[in-house]
Structure formats: C-alpha cells, structure tokens
Design an enzyme around this catalytic site. Sequence first.
Site, mmCIF file in Angstrom:
data_model
loop_
_atom_site.group_PDB
_atom_site.id
_atom_site.type_symbol
_atom_site.label_atom_id
_atom_site.label_comp_id
_atom_site.label_asym_id
_atom_site.label_seq_id
_atom_site.Cartn_x
_atom_site.Cartn_y
_atom_site.Cartn_z
ATOM 1 N N ILE A 58 -19.508 -0.707 -1.383
ATOM 2 C CA ILE A 58 -19.072 -1.372 -0.159
ATOM 3 C C ILE A 58 -18.687 -0.311 0.865
ATOM 4 O O ILE A 58 -18.125 0.733 0.506
ATOM 5 C CB ILE A 58 -17.864 -2.291 -0.434
ATOM 6 N N ASP A 94 0.857 -1.182 0.000
ATOM 7 C CA ASP A 94 0.000 0.000 0.000
ATOM 8 C C ASP A 94 0.899 1.240 0.000
ATOM 9 O O ASP A 94 2.098 1.148 0.306
ATOM 10 C CB ASP A 94 -0.920 0.018 1.222
ATOM 11 N N LYS A 99 -12.345 0.148 -14.967
ATOM 12 C CA LYS A 99 -12.865 -1.119 -14.461
ATOM 13 C C LYS A 99 -13.363 -2.019 -15.586
ATOM 14 O O LYS A 99 -13.235 -3.250 -15.499
ATOM 15 C CB LYS A 99 -13.971 -0.857 -13.432
ATOM 16 N N ASN A 124 -5.881 -5.412 -5.919
ATOM 17 C CA ASN A 124 -7.048 -4.748 -5.330
ATOM 18 C C ASN A 124 -6.928 -3.234 -5.293
ATOM 19 O O ASN A 124 -7.946 -2.539 -5.271
ATOM 20 C CB ASN A 124 -7.239 -5.289 -3.906
ATOM 21 N N THR A 144 -16.498 1.296 2.727
ATOM 22 C CA THR A 144 -15.051 1.452 2.835
ATOM 23 C C THR A 144 -14.717 2.940 2.859
ATOM 24 O O THR A 144 -15.565 3.782 2.547
ATOM 25 C CB THR A 144 -14.336 0.817 1.633
ATOM 26 N N TYR A 187 -13.182 6.046 -13.975
ATOM 27 C CA TYR A 187 -13.316 4.854 -13.134
ATOM 28 C C TYR A 187 -14.035 3.743 -13.905
ATOM 29 O O TYR A 187 -13.605 2.586 -13.896
ATOM 30 C CB TYR A 187 -14.096 5.216 -11.866
#
Length: 249
Positions: free
Chosen positions: A187, A35, A158, A88, A189, A154
């Site tokens: 989600i 990360d 994707k 991810n 997050t 985005y």
Amino acid sequence: MLKDKVVLVTGAASGIGRSIALVAAREGAHLVLADLDPHAGNETLRRVQALGNDALFAVSDVGQPDDTQALVDQAMAHFGRLDVACNNAGIGGAAAMLADYPLDAWEQVINVNLSGVFYGMRSQIPALLRGGGGAIVNVASILGAVGFATAAAYTAAKHGVLGLTQAAALEYSAKGLRINVVGPGFIQTPMISALDADPAVHAALVAAHPIGRLGLPDEVAELVVWLASTRASFVTGAYYPIDGGYLAR
C-alpha cells in the site's frame, strides 16, 4: 455504518491508520487515536474534529502493555465505553537474510507487530465486553499468509497476528465480540516509501499485483470500517486479504 460508535485506532498518525480514522469519522464514529508521533497524530486529530466528531489523541507505544491499558482507560474515562478497536500500528523492520537478522531488530518487530496486537486486545476486550460486545479488526498483511525473503521477523509476526485473531474469535464471538484481520498488499504509505522511491523496485512491486498498481490507504480503510460495522454481523475469525490479486498468483 459507525454512527456514534467509539472507535480506537493505533498507528493513527499516517498511512492506513490515518485513513481508517478518517473513514470511520466520515461514518459518524468518535475516535480514540494513538501513535508515537505526536505531531502527525495531532494532525489526524484535527482532521477528525474538522468532520464534527469528538476525538482524543494519546502518545502510546503498542509494545508497552501499560501504554495499551492506559489508552483504553482514557477512552473509557472520556467516552464511557468502547465499541470498536483497530490494532493497526506496525513497523517494517530490518531487511536481512535470516542467519544475519539482527537480534535487536527481531525483538523490536515481534514486540510491535505481534505482542503489540496481543497487548492491545488484552486491554480492549474487557472494555468491549462491558458494553455488550463490538468488534476488533487487526491489521496484518499478505505476509501473514505467505513468506517474503529478507523479512523473516515481519512475516513471522504477521502470521502470528492471524493465529492470534482466530484464537480470540473462537473465545469471544459467542459473547458478542467479533474479531477479524485484514491483509493489505503493498500500500502506498510512508512504510514503503523508501522501497517505492527506486523505480525498479516500484515496477517490481506493481508487477506482483495482478491489478497493475499498488493499493491506497483508503481502500484498506473501507474494508476495516465495514468489518467493524454491523453490516459484517456474521463475520468473525476471518482473514480478508486486500491485495490487488497478490495472493492469487
């Protein structure tokens, strides 16, 4: 499901990435965590190690091919092999109509969300093949299958991850390397925390999911870990939405 397997997870400092790391550790995996956030990344490392698993953390920018190769090199030096990779890491990017979309924001989103997956797989595949194969699970989105206004970069990135995954699966599945992609809905997050803070926006997001709520990171992690395991031994080149019914509308 992943007893003694070496699993690499990018974007492991928070959200879905942290959950993937912890669920994989629960299933017996050793972790290579990456990360850009060293503080939160080391917290994930601490939690993984508290479960009794060997692990390492590296500050790594998936948008830099030298970083992705260095990460794989660290994994090989520390563990001697790589069995699973989960690409991810991602960013949300700017919210703007296409004709007004900032060029620098476009380039950043495409670099992290699409090129970052390409760079990751390009570095990971040779290491995985040296060990006889394994699995790659890429994290896309429901927006890999449908459009979303004000999120052109985005959405395009994707969609690209789906095509990239399918092409790679065709190339490497016969060599013992399964490659799949998951498509989370909205989600809970840090990525959507700014949106979710507005009660009206939260209600609209919930309404878009027939199940009547947003998803949880652990729910995505359970799917990723299953796809990474031999329990999914005949699954490759597949796109698995995990979206509370979003795409069924």
